[in-house]
Motif scaffolding. Structure first.
Motif, PDB file in Angstrom:
ATOM      1  N   LEU A 154      -7.687  -3.554  -2.696  1.00 28.79           N
ATOM      2  CA  LEU A 154      -7.133  -4.313  -4.115  1.00 28.79           C
ATOM      3  C   LEU A 154      -8.140  -4.631  -4.938  1.00 28.79           C
ATOM      4  O   LEU A 154      -8.943  -5.217  -4.645  1.00 28.79           O
ATOM      5  CB  LEU A 154      -6.317  -5.318  -4.415  1.00 28.79           C
ATOM      6  CG  LEU A 154      -4.940  -4.728  -3.551  1.00 28.79           C
ATOM      7  CD1 LEU A 154      -4.255  -6.183  -3.894  1.00 28.79           C
ATOM      8  CD2 LEU A 154      -4.190  -3.434  -4.162  1.00 28.79           C
TER       9      LEU A 154
ATOM     10  N   GLN B 282       0.719  -0.917  -0.159  1.00 28.08           N
ATOM     11  CA  GLN B 282       0.139   0.437  -0.337  1.00 28.08           C
ATOM     12  C   GLN B 282       0.752   1.193  -0.014  1.00 28.08           C
ATOM     13  O   GLN B 282       0.879   2.222  -0.838  1.00 28.08           O
ATOM     14  CB  GLN B 282      -0.718   0.327   1.211  1.00 28.08           C
ATOM     15  CG  GLN B 282      -1.360  -1.292   1.424  1.00 28.08           C
ATOM     16  CD  GLN B 282      -1.100  -2.308   2.458  1.00 28.08           C
ATOM     17  OE1 GLN B 282      -0.365  -2.563   2.487  1.00 28.08           O
ATOM     18  NE2 GLN B 282      -2.224  -2.859   2.828  1.00 28.08           N
TER      19      GLN B 282
ATOM     20  N   ASN C  46      -7.786   1.410   0.421  1.00 25.99           N
ATOM     21  CA  ASN C  46      -6.854   0.807   0.364  1.00 25.99           C
ATOM     22  C   ASN C  46      -6.200  -0.910  -0.135  1.00 25.99           C
ATOM     23  O   ASN C  46      -6.256  -1.649   0.714  1.00 25.99           O
ATOM     24  CB  ASN C  46      -5.764   1.184   1.447  1.00 25.99           C
ATOM     25  CG  ASN C  46      -4.404   1.311   1.985  1.00 25.99           C
ATOM     26  OD1 ASN C  46      -3.956   1.758   0.684  1.00 25.99           O
ATOM     27  ND2 ASN C  46      -4.184   2.162   2.782  1.00 25.99           N
TER      28      ASN C  46
ATOM     29  N   ILE D  97      -5.299  -0.336  -7.142  1.00 27.25           N
ATOM     30  CA  ILE D  97      -5.154  -0.169  -5.303  1.00 27.25           C
ATOM     31  C   ILE D  97      -6.177   0.972  -5.119  1.00 27.25           C
ATOM     32  O   ILE D  97      -6.089   2.503  -5.530  1.00 27.25           O
ATOM     33  CB  ILE D  97      -3.929   0.309  -5.050  1.00 27.25           C
ATOM     34  CG1 ILE D  97      -2.519  -0.536  -4.851  1.00 27.25           C
ATOM     35  CG2 ILE D  97      -4.088   0.854  -2.841  1.00 27.25           C
ATOM     36  CD1 ILE D  97      -1.220  -0.792  -4.876  1.00 27.25           C
TER      37      ILE D  97
END
Length: 202
Positions: free
Chosen positions: A162, A31, A160, A70
């Motif tokens: 995916l 991240q 954060n 992200i």
């Protein structure tokens, strides 16, 4: 590898990306160390591999089978989320939130409440993610909404989290693919409709 490089050429420069191997992000603290499409493409063209960090802060190389977006604040300050429909009951819940009628083709009915935007799937029926922009006024956290089926859920994926994108390889051997239901640019993120913003705020 060629298909990944071709995809990276089309991905917006400001998206924050992570290399993946069968859905799993690679590198410690990924991240904090996002890639741009340009960076990933450059490394893949030169080496066929990507350098990521281990727990000791040292780089090591991996050969990714995919790439993931992200979610959250991007390099250009745009805030991206996905609406993750994980099963038929998730589409039912989406329609229910909007006080619609759950009859006929469930996906087509749900699309009445989803503005045209980029969307992708792992290939399983009733499994898809829809990409949207939210006002960059706060950290929009993820939210999971339970459905009538304990094995299926409707998820608002935020900061954060995916989202594995095409043409990444799924662990079961399939490649992720764009739905392109609306025949638009595969990487177009529409503004989130009001009901999504309200759901985050509830």
């Amino acid at each position: 590898m060629t298909s990944l490089i071709e995809a990276l050429e089309a991905i917006p420069w400001y998206w924050k990306l992570a290399p993946t191997i069968h859905k799993l992000s690679q590198g410690y603290n990924w991240q904090q160390f996002p890639f741009s499409a340009v960076e990933l493409k450059s490394q893949l063209i030169r080496k066929g591999k990507v350098a990521v960090f281990n727990k000791k802060g040292k780089r090591y190389e991996i050969q990714p089978t995919g790439i993931a977006l992200i979610l959250g604040k991007q390099f250009n300050d745009e805030f991206l989320i996905t609406i993750d429909c994980d099963g038929k009951a998730a589409y039912h819940k989406l329609i229910e939130i909007n006080r619609g009628e759950c009859r006929g083709n469930m996906i087509e009915v749900a699309h009445d409440y989803l503005p045209p935007t980029a969307a992708w799937t792992s290939g399983k029926r009733y499994r898809a993610q829809y990409l949207y922009k939210l006002p960059n006024t706060q950290k929009w956290r993820s939210q999971i909404i339970k459905t009538s089926n304990s094995g299926e859920m409707l998820e608002f994926r935020g900061t954060n989290m995916l989202s594995v994108i095409p043409p990444s390889l799924h662990p079961e051997g399939r490649r992720y693919q764009f739905l392109n239901h609306w025949k638009i640019n595969n990487f177009h993120a529409a503004n989130a409709p009001e009901w999504i913003i309200n759901q985050y705020s509830s």
